[in-house]
Design an enzyme around this catalytic site. Structure first.
Site, mmCIF file in Angstrom:
data_model
loop_
_atom_site.group_PDB
_atom_site.id
_atom_site.type_symbol
_atom_site.label_atom_id
_atom_site.label_comp_id
_atom_site.label_asym_id
_atom_site.label_seq_id
_atom_site.Cartn_x
_atom_site.Cartn_y
_atom_site.Cartn_z
ATOM 1 C CE LYS A 170 -14.616 -28.572 -55.046
ATOM 2 N NZ LYS A 170 -13.567 -27.752 -55.600
ATOM 3 N N GLY A 196 -1.259 -33.668 -68.888
ATOM 4 C CA GLY A 196 -2.594 -33.084 -69.017
ATOM 5 C C GLY A 196 -2.575 -31.850 -69.902
ATOM 6 N N GLY A 225 -5.195 -30.062 -70.793
ATOM 7 C CA GLY A 225 -6.522 -29.478 -70.636
ATOM 8 C C GLY A 225 -6.454 -27.965 -70.519
ATOM 9 C CG ASN A 226 -10.042 -25.953 -69.736
ATOM 10 O OD1 ASN A 226 -10.085 -25.806 -70.952
ATOM 11 N ND2 ASN A 226 -11.036 -26.489 -69.042
ATOM 12 C CB VAL A 227 -4.626 -25.935 -65.824
ATOM 13 C CG1 VAL A 227 -3.386 -25.409 -65.122
ATOM 14 C CG2 VAL A 227 -5.873 -25.532 -65.048
#
Ligand code: NAD
Length: 366
Positions: free
Chosen positions: A91, A191, A193-195
């Site tokens: 990472k 959430g 969001g994108n997911v």
């Protein structure tokens, strides 16, 4: 008899911190001209090159950035090992404000640092990054994934991540309730969001009653327009809803001493990374409460599976099929947890460690 106590994290040197979880390599990157300050951590390359995203975040201190990159890179080793990928864990973090400090030069300079690792680390998107930055990094190194589809890349991983989370939710339902069909089940998604957006579609299609929250009303309104059946709730109401399944798709550390007191669900399964504030405390606590927890790094692996296909010629269908296997892996982890009477996070950690260890012992190192 004297007791040996581990030194507090803040008193350890960088090498001491690396020794705690056996990190192989940490590269500190600095460039005055572009203002780049970054850290790349390679946790383990036994299974393959360390693939993991770059996060751009305004860390208050270097210690905070180092903590994050060490923790996240180790998480990637476990995620890829469990997903059956031939990839290690790595990472990177860039210390900076993603809204104001992004320049082509900064990312190209970062790309050179990635390149200097000669393929031991392959970068991709994470928080604060987009395909635009990946394209700039690609100008300096071939060790980058998550490129746009028109460049032969795998594009946005979120729909694949959402599908994997959905498969993980179904495996958890099968284990907790005896049937994986979600019809008649109440699911709280935190959430939008994108997911979260893609996950809601799968859940509704499978017959679930979905409750959804976000701190941004425009995101909720867009999903409501697409799926009128979704029930919108306030952010602070989501955790105390009387639901079967709670799906955290926003923040980490959402399972903590406070939230555990109010939760009414019997399954926790979502996309957010590091959902347990302290896995050694909250993993056993969930087990005691009879809540089945689907480890985040097990069921949110769709994104890394999707990225991994870039390396052998991107094939969306194949990536989705491999992601679907999260269902079987999750069932096996839940079984192991029940048989060995250990928390699910530990069963997942042990399975990942076993795979890495067996390759290492066989001398099958990358
Ligand atoms: P995102 O940034 O698109 O969505 C997160 C959403 O959470 C945002 O809409 C945000 O407004 C909302 N949010 C923030 N704080 C909140 C709060 N207190 N209450 C309710 N909502 C809140 O991120 P994403 O790509 O959808 O990812 C969701 C999570 O899954 C993240 O933790 C991410 O690290 C993890 N994850 C994502 C992927 C992927 O492929 N995108 C892969 C693995 C893990």
């Amino acid at each position: 008899m004297s007791t040996i106590t581990a030194p507090a994290a803040e008193t350890l040197t960088v090498l001491g911190r690396m020794g705690e979880h056996d990190h192989e390599e940490v590269l500190f990157c600095h460039d005055r001209a572009t203002g780049l300050k970054a850290i790349i951590a390679v946790h383990d390359t036994t299974l393959g090159p360390a693939l993991g995203g770059t996060r751009m975040w305004p860390y208050a201190t270097e210690a905070e950035a180092l903590n994050d990159v060490l923790r996240l890179s180790r998480g990637m080793t476990y995620k890829s090992a469990l997903a059956g990928l031939d990839l290690g864990g790595g990472k990177a973090v860039i210390i900076g404000d993603a809204r104001t400090q992004k320049t082509e030069a900064l990312f190209r300079r970062f790309g050179r640092f990635v390149d200097s690792l000669n393929g031991r680390y392959i970068t991709a998107e994470d928080v604060g990054m987009s395909t635009t930055e990946m394209v700039n990094i690609r100008k300096e190194t071939k060790y980058v994934a998550g490129l746009p589809e028109e460049m032969g890349g795998s594009g946005d991983p979120s729909p694949v991540t959402a599908y994997g989370v959905f498969c993980g939710i179904k495996a958890a339902a099968k284990t907790a309730y005896g049937a994986d069909r979600l019809s008649g089940r109440k699911v709280a998604v935190q959430g939008a969001g994108n997911v979260g957006r893609h996950l809601v579609g799968h859940l509704i299609k499978d017959g679930a009653t979905v409750y959804l929250t976000d701190i941004h009303d425009d995101k909720l309104a867009a999903i409501k327009a697409e799926h009128p059946a979704v029930n919108i709730v306030k952010p602070d109401a989501i955790l105390s809803l009387d639901v079967d399944i709670y799906s955290p798709c926003a923040l980490g550390a959402v399972v903590n001493n406070d939230t555990l007191r109010t939760m009414k669900c019997s399954v926790i399964a979502g996309a957010a990374n590091n959902q347990l504030a302290d896995e050694s405390v909250h993993g056993p606590a969930l087990m005691e409460k009879g809540i089945l927890y689907a480890p985040d790094f097990l069921i949110n692996a769709g994104g890394i599976i999707n990225c991994s296909w870039e390396r052998r010629g991107y094939d969306r269908k194949a990536a989705m099929a491999q992601t679907e296997n999260i269902y079987n892996t999750a069932l096996a982890i839940f079984k192991r947890s029940q048989e060995e009477k250990i928390p699910t996070y530990l069963a997942a950690n042990q399975a990942a460690e076993q795979r890495v260890r067996s390759m290492r012992q066989a001398g099958l190192r990358f």
